[in-house]
Design a protein around this motif. Structure first.
Motif, PDB file in Angstrom:
ATOM      1  N   GLU A  27       0.880  -1.135  -0.068  1.00  0.00           N
ATOM      2  CA  GLU A  27       0.001   0.118  -0.091  1.00  0.00           C
ATOM      3  C   GLU A  27       0.856   1.394   0.021  1.00  0.00           C
ATOM      4  N   GLY A  28       0.570   2.118  -0.726  1.00  0.00           N
ATOM      5  CA  GLY A  28       1.133   3.545  -0.644  1.00  0.00           C
ATOM      6  C   GLY A  28       2.480   3.319  -1.839  1.00  0.00           C
ATOM      7  N   TRP A  29       2.403   2.399  -2.769  1.00  0.00           N
ATOM      8  CA  TRP A  29       3.334   2.397  -3.762  1.00  0.00           C
ATOM      9  C   TRP A  29       2.441   2.238  -4.996  1.00  0.00           C
ATOM     10  N   HIS A  30       3.064   2.442  -6.123  1.00  0.00           N
ATOM     11  CA  HIS A  30       2.583   2.318  -7.435  1.00  0.00           C
ATOM     12  C   HIS A  30       3.467   1.638  -8.352  1.00  0.00           C
ATOM     13  N   VAL A  31       3.069   0.921  -9.399  1.00  0.00           N
ATOM     14  CA  VAL A  31       3.909   0.449 -10.511  1.00  0.00           C
ATOM     15  C   VAL A  31       4.442   1.684 -11.514  1.00  0.00           C
ATOM     16  N   ILE A  32       5.639   1.497 -11.614  1.00  0.00           N
ATOM     17  CA  ILE A  32       6.477   2.280 -12.858  1.00  0.00           C
ATOM     18  C   ILE A  32       6.573   1.496 -14.045  1.00  0.00           C
ATOM     19  N   GLY A  33       7.081   0.294 -14.086  1.00  0.00           N
ATOM     20  CA  GLY A  33       7.181  -0.571 -15.211  1.00  0.00           C
ATOM     21  C   GLY A  33       8.641  -1.331 -15.116  1.00  0.00           C
ATOM     22  N   PRO A  34       9.221  -1.710 -16.240  1.00  0.00           N
ATOM     23  CA  PRO A  34      10.431  -2.323 -16.325  1.00  0.00           C
ATOM     24  C   PRO A  34      11.598  -1.396 -16.502  1.00  0.00           C
ATOM     25  N   ASP A  35      11.493  -0.291 -16.939  1.00  0.00           N
ATOM     26  CA  ASP A  35      12.461   0.680 -16.773  1.00  0.00           C
ATOM     27  C   ASP A  35      12.038   1.820 -15.669  1.00  0.00           C
ATOM     28  N   PRO A  36      13.231   2.210 -14.653  1.00  0.00           N
ATOM     29  CA  PRO A  36      12.505   3.032 -13.529  1.00  0.00           C
ATOM     30  C   PRO A  36      12.230   4.402 -14.041  1.00  0.00           C
ATOM     31  N   HIS A  37      12.429   4.887 -15.347  1.00  0.00           N
ATOM     32  CA  HIS A  37      12.606   6.234 -15.742  1.00  0.00           C
ATOM     33  C   HIS A  37      11.486   6.036 -16.549  1.00  0.00           C
ATOM     34  N   THR A  38      10.470   5.229 -17.048  1.00  0.00           N
ATOM     35  CA  THR A  38       9.509   5.307 -17.961  1.00  0.00           C
ATOM     36  C   THR A  38       8.288   4.931 -17.268  1.00  0.00           C
ATOM     37  N   PRO A  39       7.353   5.442 -16.932  1.00  0.00           N
ATOM     38  CA  PRO A  39       6.139   4.689 -16.305  1.00  0.00           C
ATOM     39  C   PRO A  39       5.243   4.355 -17.465  1.00  0.00           C
ATOM     40  N   VAL A  40       4.848   3.208 -17.123  1.00  0.00           N
ATOM     41  CA  VAL A  40       3.622   2.470 -18.350  1.00  0.00           C
ATOM     42  C   VAL A  40       2.484   2.999 -18.172  1.00  0.00           C
ATOM     43  N   ALA A  41       1.968   3.565 -16.920  1.00  0.00           N
ATOM     44  CA  ALA A  41       0.504   3.829 -16.866  1.00  0.00           C
ATOM     45  C   ALA A  41       0.514   5.023 -15.983  1.00  0.00           C
ATOM     46  N   GLY A  42      -0.665   5.928 -16.221  1.00  0.00           N
ATOM     47  CA  GLY A  42      -0.914   6.819 -15.472  1.00  0.00           C
ATOM     48  C   GLY A  42      -1.281   6.713 -14.023  1.00  0.00           C
ATOM     49  N   ALA A  43      -2.315   7.294 -13.570  1.00  0.00           N
ATOM     50  CA  ALA A  43      -2.672   7.234 -12.048  1.00  0.00           C
ATOM     51  C   ALA A  43      -3.369   5.951 -11.749  1.00  0.00           C
ATOM     52  N   GLN A  44      -2.998   5.328 -10.605  1.00  0.00           N
ATOM     53  CA  GLN A  44      -3.465   3.851 -10.466  1.00  0.00           C
ATOM     54  C   GLN A  44      -4.581   3.663  -9.516  1.00  0.00           C
ATOM     55  N   GLN A  45      -5.490   4.857  -9.471  1.00  0.00           N
ATOM     56  CA  GLN A  45      -6.806   4.729  -8.808  1.00  0.00           C
ATOM     57  C   GLN A  45      -7.633   5.209  -9.879  1.00  0.00           C
ATOM     58  N   PRO A  46      -8.771   4.205  -9.649  1.00  0.00           N
ATOM     59  CA  PRO A  46      -9.942   4.379 -10.346  1.00  0.00           C
ATOM     60  C   PRO A  46     -10.574   5.702 -10.574  1.00  0.00           C
ATOM     61  N   ALA A  47     -11.146   6.126 -11.580  1.00  0.00           N
ATOM     62  CA  ALA A  47     -11.933   7.557 -11.734  1.00  0.00           C
ATOM     63  C   ALA A  47     -13.206   7.413 -10.866  1.00  0.00           C
ATOM     64  N   GLU A  48     -13.627   5.945 -10.510  1.00  0.00           N
ATOM     65  CA  GLU A  48     -14.783   5.683  -9.792  1.00  0.00           C
ATOM     66  C   GLU A  48     -14.831   4.641  -8.959  1.00  0.00           C
ATOM     67  N   ASP A  49     -15.012   4.599  -7.645  1.00  0.00           N
ATOM     68  CA  ASP A  49     -15.168   3.451  -6.842  1.00  0.00           C
ATOM     69  C   ASP A  49     -16.519   2.986  -6.616  1.00  0.00           C
ATOM     70  N   TRP A  50     -16.746   1.601  -6.685  1.00  0.00           N
ATOM     71  CA  TRP A  50     -17.827   1.179  -6.470  1.00  0.00           C
ATOM     72  C   TRP A  50     -17.863   0.087  -5.129  1.00  0.00           C
ATOM     73  N   PHE A  51     -18.740   0.037  -4.141  1.00  0.00           N
ATOM     74  CA  PHE A  51     -18.995  -0.804  -3.329  1.00  0.00           C
ATOM     75  C   PHE A  51     -20.054  -1.986  -3.676  1.00  0.00           C
ATOM     76  N   ALA A  52     -20.234  -2.756  -2.765  1.00  0.00           N
ATOM     77  CA  ALA A  52     -21.382  -3.942  -3.334  1.00  0.00           C
ATOM     78  C   ALA A  52     -22.777  -3.284  -3.516  1.00  0.00           C
ATOM     79  N   GLU A  53     -22.966  -2.473  -2.768  1.00  0.00           N
ATOM     80  CA  GLU A  53     -24.458  -1.669  -3.286  1.00  0.00           C
ATOM     81  C   GLU A  53     -24.351  -1.193  -4.871  1.00  0.00           C
TER      82      GLU A  53
END
Length: 207
Positions: free
Chosen positions: A117-143
């Motif tokens: 927790e509190g860490w995110h994926v960069i990728g195989p190259d530490p200087h080249t992120p493969v993805a943007g923000a790793q939090q979803p635009a919208e959270d859903w719960f069971a309801e």
């Protein structure tokens, strides 16, 4: 890039026989944000196969000193270092055998749950992120999931497990205990791709 074909499995079966390592085709929209980032890291890796990747702490290094005595902070502070985010290599992939019955979605979500927790994926190259923000635009719960799928809340966990959707994290529930948090995009994509009522998913279509 919504669908990718990647090498997640070993070239070996559960009973130890050597085989050609199969590749899995994955719909990225069916994954939680962190699992999606892992899949994208595999795509960017040599040969499109699992291997060491880099992860980065969300908070700058200096924040770890925030609760230390002022004199200690003054003595050891380094503005350049304290502004940087700590990065480290991660390679804690589980063995995923060629004939393992689980699917790629299950495997990627399981690996994603191992990223601290509190860490995110960069990728195989530490200087080249493969993805943007790793939090979803919208959270859903069971309801929310139950309303979207038109089912009872009690059936959410079983239904989503069948669809290959896993919670991307858990949090404290308002009334006590914990509750699962799902990426809304992953639920929508899996629901849209599910077979129609009465479909025989055990039968393969012949050419």
């Amino acid at each position: 890039m919504s669908t990718v074909t990647i090498g997640l499995r070993l070239g070996r079966t559960l009973d130890g026989q050597r085989v050609t390592a199969p590749r899995d085709t994955v719909d990225l929209d069916r994954l939680s944000p962190r699992a999606r980032a892992l899949a994208q890291a595999v795509v960017a890796s040599l040969g499109g196969k699992v291997g060491p990747i880099w992860i980065e702490c969300d908070r700058p290094y200096g924040e770890s000193w925030a609760q230390r005595p002022e004199a200690e902070r003054a003595a050891y502070a380094d503005p350049d270092r304290d502004a940087r985010h700590v990065r480290q290599e991660w390679s804690a992939w589980d063995r995923f055998y060629a004939d393992a019955p689980e699917d790629a979605y299950w495997y990627l979500e399981r690996q994603a749950s191992k990223i601290p927790e509190g860490w995110h994926v960069i990728g195989p190259d530490p200087h080249t992120p493969v993805a943007g923000a790793q939090q979803p635009a919208e959270d859903w719960f069971a309801e929310d999931v139950a309303e979207h799928l038109g089912i009872a809340v009690s059936g959410v966990r079983t239904t989503l497990k069948r669809l290959g959707v896993r919670p991307y994290r858990h949090e404290s529930a308002p009334g006590g205990g914990v509750r699962a948090v799902y990426a809304a995009a992953a639920v929508r994509a899996a629901h849209a791709a599910r077979p129609g009522r009465g479909a025989r998913t055990d039968l393969q279509q012949r050419p």
